[in-house]
Motif scaffolding. Structure first.
Motif, PDB file in Angstrom:
ATOM      1  N   ALA A  87       0.838  -1.198   0.000  1.00  0.00           N
ATOM      2  CA  ALA A  87       0.000   0.000   0.000  1.00  0.00           C
ATOM      3  C   ALA A  87       0.873   1.250   0.000  1.00  0.00           C
ATOM      4  O   ALA A  87       1.873   1.313   0.717  1.00  0.00           O
ATOM      5  N   VAL A  88       0.483   2.226  -0.811  1.00  0.00           N
ATOM      6  CA  VAL A  88       1.156   3.523  -0.845  1.00  0.00           C
ATOM      7  C   VAL A  88       0.103   4.597  -0.612  1.00  0.00           C
ATOM      8  O   VAL A  88      -0.907   4.642  -1.312  1.00  0.00           O
ATOM      9  N   THR A  89       0.355   5.440   0.380  1.00  0.00           N
ATOM     10  CA  THR A  89      -0.586   6.506   0.737  1.00  0.00           C
ATOM     11  C   THR A  89       0.087   7.861   0.599  1.00  0.00           C
ATOM     12  O   THR A  89       1.200   8.059   1.097  1.00  0.00           O
ATOM     13  N   SER A  90      -0.576   8.793  -0.071  1.00  0.00           N
ATOM     14  CA  SER A  90      -0.092  10.169  -0.166  1.00  0.00           C
ATOM     15  C   SER A  90      -1.059  11.074   0.578  1.00  0.00           C
ATOM     16  O   SER A  90      -2.280  10.944   0.429  1.00  0.00           O
ATOM     17  N   PHE A  91      -0.524  11.979   1.403  1.00  0.00           N
ATOM     18  CA  PHE A  91      -1.351  12.909   2.164  1.00  0.00           C
ATOM     19  C   PHE A  91      -1.364  14.275   1.489  1.00  0.00           C
ATOM     20  O   PHE A  91      -0.370  14.708   0.910  1.00  0.00           O
ATOM     21  N   SER A  92      -2.491  14.951   1.608  1.00  0.00           N
ATOM     22  CA  SER A  92      -2.662  16.253   0.963  1.00  0.00           C
ATOM     23  C   SER A  92      -2.111  17.367   1.845  1.00  0.00           C
ATOM     24  O   SER A  92      -1.910  17.203   3.054  1.00  0.00           O
ATOM     25  N   PRO A  93      -1.886  18.556   1.260  1.00  0.00           N
ATOM     26  CA  PRO A  93      -1.494  19.716   2.059  1.00  0.00           C
ATOM     27  C   PRO A  93      -2.527  20.047   3.140  1.00  0.00           C
ATOM     28  O   PRO A  93      -2.163  20.502   4.225  1.00  0.00           O
ATOM     29  N   VAL A  94      -3.806  19.807   2.864  1.00  0.00           N
ATOM     30  CA  VAL A  94      -4.848  20.063   3.852  1.00  0.00           C
ATOM     31  C   VAL A  94      -4.654  19.166   5.073  1.00  0.00           C
ATOM     32  O   VAL A  94      -4.714  19.610   6.224  1.00  0.00           O
ATOM     33  N   ALA A  95      -4.413  17.869   4.828  1.00  0.00           N
ATOM     34  CA  ALA A  95      -4.219  16.931   5.935  1.00  0.00           C
ATOM     35  C   ALA A  95      -3.024  17.328   6.780  1.00  0.00           C
ATOM     36  O   ALA A  95      -3.069  17.299   8.018  1.00  0.00           O
ATOM     37  N   LEU A  96      -1.941  17.739   6.130  1.00  0.00           N
ATOM     38  CA  LEU A  96      -0.732  18.108   6.868  1.00  0.00           C
ATOM     39  C   LEU A  96      -0.923  19.414   7.643  1.00  0.00           C
ATOM     40  O   LEU A  96      -0.351  19.593   8.724  1.00  0.00           O
ATOM     41  N   ALA A  97      -1.731  20.314   7.103  1.00  0.00           N
ATOM     42  CA  ALA A  97      -1.973  21.586   7.780  1.00  0.00           C
ATOM     43  C   ALA A  97      -2.929  21.428   8.956  1.00  0.00           C
ATOM     44  O   ALA A  97      -2.780  22.107   9.979  1.00  0.00           O
ATOM     45  N   GLU A  98      -3.897  20.532   8.832  1.00  0.00           N
ATOM     46  CA  GLU A  98      -4.931  20.398   9.846  1.00  0.00           C
ATOM     47  C   GLU A  98      -4.578  19.401  10.951  1.00  0.00           C
ATOM     48  O   GLU A  98      -5.085  19.512  12.074  1.00  0.00           O
ATOM     49  N   VAL A  99      -3.765  18.415  10.644  1.00  0.00           N
ATOM     50  CA  VAL A  99      -3.506  17.316  11.580  1.00  0.00           C
ATOM     51  C   VAL A  99      -2.063  17.390  12.064  1.00  0.00           C
ATOM     52  O   VAL A  99      -1.123  17.036  11.343  1.00  0.00           O
ATOM     53  N   GLY A 100      -1.891  17.865  13.285  1.00  0.00           N
ATOM     54  CA  GLY A 100      -0.551  18.088  13.821  1.00  0.00           C
ATOM     55  C   GLY A 100       0.286  16.835  13.901  1.00  0.00           C
ATOM     56  O   GLY A 100       1.499  16.859  13.651  1.00  0.00           O
ATOM     57  N   GLU A 101      -0.348  15.683  14.223  1.00  0.00           N
ATOM     58  CA  GLU A 101       0.406  14.432  14.347  1.00  0.00           C
ATOM     59  C   GLU A 101       1.041  14.031  13.020  1.00  0.00           C
ATOM     60  O   GLU A 101       2.134  13.442  12.992  1.00  0.00           O
ATOM     61  N   LEU A 102       0.371  14.336  11.912  1.00  0.00           N
ATOM     62  CA  LEU A 102       0.924  14.013  10.594  1.00  0.00           C
ATOM     63  C   LEU A 102       2.034  14.990  10.216  1.00  0.00           C
ATOM     64  O   LEU A 102       3.082  14.586   9.711  1.00  0.00           O
TER      65      LEU A 102
END
Length: 247
Positions: free
Chosen positions: A150-165
């Motif tokens: 599995a390969v998962t890519s996170f969006s800029p929104v996810a990185l901006a909103e979710v501090g743990e990420l």
């Protein structure tokens, strides 16, 4: 939430009003009215709900925070009771396909700050040739008959909103182990409602199938894309979900 008034619950002799409100709020957290991990309504809404002042609500929340039953960050307060949110399926962990792996499965996972796979960048709002947080997962059953990648890519929104990420960026060199199984819980704790859309495609000429998961929030903003390829050596791909009872 149904509105209550102070007259509905007479004060015990000598009991501070804020302590009674804390007890009532804790009861609603325990009975699932506000599921664990969900953001609590704002102070104004809680004050209207319980028929008290915002200062009383503030004192009640402070009491629950002191006891570790409520946590507060810049996005608001949320329940911090132990256990999974009542509506969370037991096999909905991250990444796709990992939560329901068979017993004895060997697995590896890591994160890297890199250019996402083709097709991910545009869908996630990542600028061309710009890196983002990418999670890699591989597993194989003990008998070697089934493997998953599995390969998962996170969006800029996810990185901006979710501090743990976002905190993974500085250590996402692809070499260390990464424990992101609570990624969806982190998103929910950040106030994001998650919509999952899974598409299953059989890969022609092989025994493998590709499952593509796209996740967006309540504002239709993309959060992540996962592409899982599984070689099941069988004709049927089974995903099993268990929803815990509300207790």
């Amino acid at each position: 939430m149904a509105r209550t008034t102070p007259h509905d619950h007479p004060l015990a002799e000598g009991e501070p009003l804020y302590r009674r409100i804390a007890t009532q709020l804790l009861g609603e957290l325990h009975d699932g009215t506000i599921p664990p991990g969900e953001r609590l309504p704002g102070e104004r809404q809680l004050a209207e709900h319980f028929g008290v002042s915002r200062e009383t609500v503030r004192q009640a929340l402070q009491l629950l925070r002191r006891d570790g039953l409520v946590a507060t960050d810049r996005r608001g307060s949320h329940a911090a009771l132990p256990g999974l949110p009542v509506e969370t399926p037991a096999c909905s962990g991250f990444p796709l396909g990992a939560g329901c792996a068979a017993r004895g499965t060997v697995a590896r996972a890591g994160v890297a700050w890199e250019i996402p796979p083709p097709g991910h960048a545009e869908a996630l709002g990542v600028a061309p040739a710009r890196p983002t947080l990418v999670h890699h997962y591989w597993s194989a059953s003990a008998d070697g008959r089934e493997s998953r990648t599995a390969v998962t890519s996170f969006s800029p929104v996810a990185l901006a909103e979710v501090g743990e990420l976002s905190r993974y960026r500085d250590r996402a060199d692809g070499t260390g182990a990464a424990e992101l199984r609570r990624a969806y819980d982190w998103m929910r704790r950040a106030g994001l409602s998650l919509h999952h859309r899974d598409t299953i495609t059989r890969l022609a000429g092989t025994s493998s199938v590709r499952v593509t998961r796209r996740v967006h929030d309540q504002y239709a903003r993309p959060l992540e894309i996962t592409e899982l390829v599984t070689d099941a050596q069988q004709d049927v791909l089974v995903y099993e979900f268990t929803v815990p009872a509300a207790v």
